[in-house]
Design a protein around this motif. Structure first.
Motif, short mmCIF file in Angstrom:
data_model
loop_
_atom_site.label_atom_id
_atom_site.label_comp_id
_atom_site.label_asym_id
_atom_site.label_seq_id
_atom_site.Cartn_x
_atom_site.Cartn_y
_atom_site.Cartn_z
N UNK B 73 0.84 -1.20 0.00
CA UNK B 73 0.00 0.00 0.00
C UNK B 73 0.88 1.25 0.00
N UNK B 74 1.05 1.85 -1.19
CA UNK B 74 1.99 2.97 -1.35
C UNK B 74 1.58 4.20 -0.54
N UNK B 75 0.31 4.26 -0.11
CA UNK B 75 -0.13 5.43 0.65
C UNK B 75 0.36 5.39 2.11
N UNK B 76 0.86 4.25 2.55
CA UNK B 76 1.41 4.15 3.91
C UNK B 76 2.82 4.74 3.90
N UNK B 77 3.04 5.77 4.71
CA UNK B 77 4.35 6.40 4.77
C UNK B 77 5.41 5.47 5.36
N UNK B 78 6.68 5.79 5.09
CA UNK B 78 7.77 4.92 5.53
C UNK B 78 7.79 4.76 7.05
N UNK B 79 7.51 5.83 7.77
CA UNK B 79 7.60 5.74 9.21
C UNK B 79 6.49 4.85 9.77
N UNK B 80 5.27 5.03 9.20
CA UNK B 80 4.15 4.20 9.64
C UNK B 80 4.40 2.74 9.27
N UNK B 81 4.97 2.55 8.09
CA UNK B 81 5.29 1.20 7.63
C UNK B 81 6.28 0.53 8.58
N UNK B 82 7.25 1.31 9.01
CA UNK B 82 8.24 0.78 9.94
C UNK B 82 7.56 0.36 11.24
N UNK B 83 6.64 1.21 11.75
CA UNK B 83 5.92 0.89 12.98
C UNK B 83 5.09 -0.37 12.84
N UNK B 84 4.36 -0.48 11.72
CA UNK B 84 3.53 -1.67 11.47
C UNK B 84 4.38 -2.93 11.49
N UNK B 85 5.53 -2.82 10.81
CA UNK B 85 6.43 -3.96 10.72
C UNK B 85 6.91 -4.40 12.10
N UNK B 86 7.43 -3.42 12.85
CA UNK B 86 7.96 -3.73 14.18
C UNK B 86 6.86 -4.31 15.07
N UNK B 87 5.65 -3.72 14.97
CA UNK B 87 4.58 -4.16 15.84
C UNK B 87 4.16 -5.58 15.49
N UNK B 88 4.08 -5.86 14.18
CA UNK B 88 3.68 -7.21 13.75
C UNK B 88 4.73 -8.24 14.15
N UNK B 89 5.99 -7.83 14.12
CA UNK B 89 7.05 -8.77 14.46
C UNK B 89 7.01 -9.18 15.93
N UNK B 90 6.56 -8.27 16.79
CA UNK B 90 6.56 -8.58 18.21
C UNK B 90 7.98 -8.61 18.74
N UNK B 91 8.33 -9.31 19.81
CA UNK B 91 7.43 -10.16 20.57
C UNK B 91 6.45 -9.32 21.40
#
Lengths: 208, 208
Positions: B73-91
């Motif tokens: 989803x290109x509308x998701x900014x890099x910083x938000x994308x980074x947060x989503x990634x880290x959050x999904x990764x957990x733990x």
């Protein structure tokens, strides 16, 4: 102190404490009467260590037992004790018998030789590193000394701080305690700080 | 390429690849005939990433799906994308509602404020760090800025190397790919090197 106070101060149930005594993880208390035993600060300290290893390190009771047996056996030298501890802690990676894995393991061994690090051939961290080498290579990420250097520098500076912080006249159990804590707990501190630092650097670089 | 070649090159079975397509982790191939689809290098790269996340990071398929949806989803900014990634990764640490835990979490928040690090209040690494603070305190180990500094310095130097190594004109998927790899794989490289360095420093200090 009585077992009820030991339970309060360690945060473990009386049942759990009795289980650890039966399993040989904790010495019996001194007999204070026919039905009562007396416990001291050393019991408390050991229980706190066991609790941290169980809860934070997720270390199985059988492995904790091995570590504690080596701590209590004064004839085991410090270096051997350190090896036993690290080996018991794991993680134990199942190395499949395939050429990619063997190549990665050879790279790890060559790297350690090149660095001149004194590490036992059985150290489980060798397999752990080989596992990541296999995955990195599959993803097309280069594994070179240049790429690894920042990680080696960070790892070495932290290790020197940890081992250097152990007093020369520290009692044996305290030394092992420190090594365990830095392996299990500060390893997690390092992981958490690494993620926080990544987020900060990434926020500064990419903005909002 | 056909699905059989994709299977050979990714090391995943045809069945697994079809499962990832059904789950939306991998786009469908281009229709080459009524019964055959055609796949390209982007499919292969994505499969390698999924495999590494599954095998090395032990990340659940549902979390990988969330990460990939944000990448696409290109509308998701890099910083938000980074947060989503880290959050999904957990733990994802289950924070119990007790005063020790709340105090540790406040210490973590104060530390991050003091350092001036830009980190989301929901970052799971905050809970991860709080968990170790609770355990360290229980074991009687001090948690001070002085004690933490070597770890912060090591974490920051590694993070700067990682984020700094991403090219400005790198495609979006490649940037995320790099962030994921440094979080999941190089985190394990750091852990393994930390243990190897500990053994080396300890061998040099305590001898045989």
């Amino acid at each position: 102190m009585q077992i009820s106070e030991l339970s309060d101060r360690s945060g473990l149930t009386v049942q759990t404490i009795k289980f650890y005594i039966r399993e040989g993880l904790l010495p019996k208390g001194a007999a204070a009467s026919a039905t009562r035993s007396d416990y001291d600060e050393r019991h408390l300290e050991r229980l706190r260590l066991i609790r941290a290893l169980r809860e934070v390190g997720d270390i199985p009771v059988a492995s904790i037992k091995k570590i504690i047996a080596s701590v209590d056996d004064e004839s085991v030298g410090m270096r051997e004790l350190f090896g036993t501890t690290q080996y018991a802690l794991g993680p134990h990676v199942d190395a499949p018998d395939d050429p990619h894995w063997r190549a990665a393991r050879e790279d790890v061994d060559a790297l350690i030789r090149e660095l001149g690090w004194q590490v036992s051939p059985e150290a489980p961290a060798r397999e752990l590193l080989a596992q990541t080498f296999v995955a990195l290579r599959r993803l097309g990420f280069p594994i070179t000394l240049v790429e690894l250097r920042p990680y080696m520098k960070a790892a070495m500076s932290v290790a020197e701080h940890e081992i250097g912080g152990i007093a020369d006249d520290a009692p044996r159990s305290r030394t092992v305690h420190s090594m365990l804590v830095s392996t299990v707990l500060y390893e997690q501190v390092l992981t958490a700080l690494h993620r926080l630092a990544q987020e900060d650097v990434s926020a500064r670089r990419f903005g909002d």
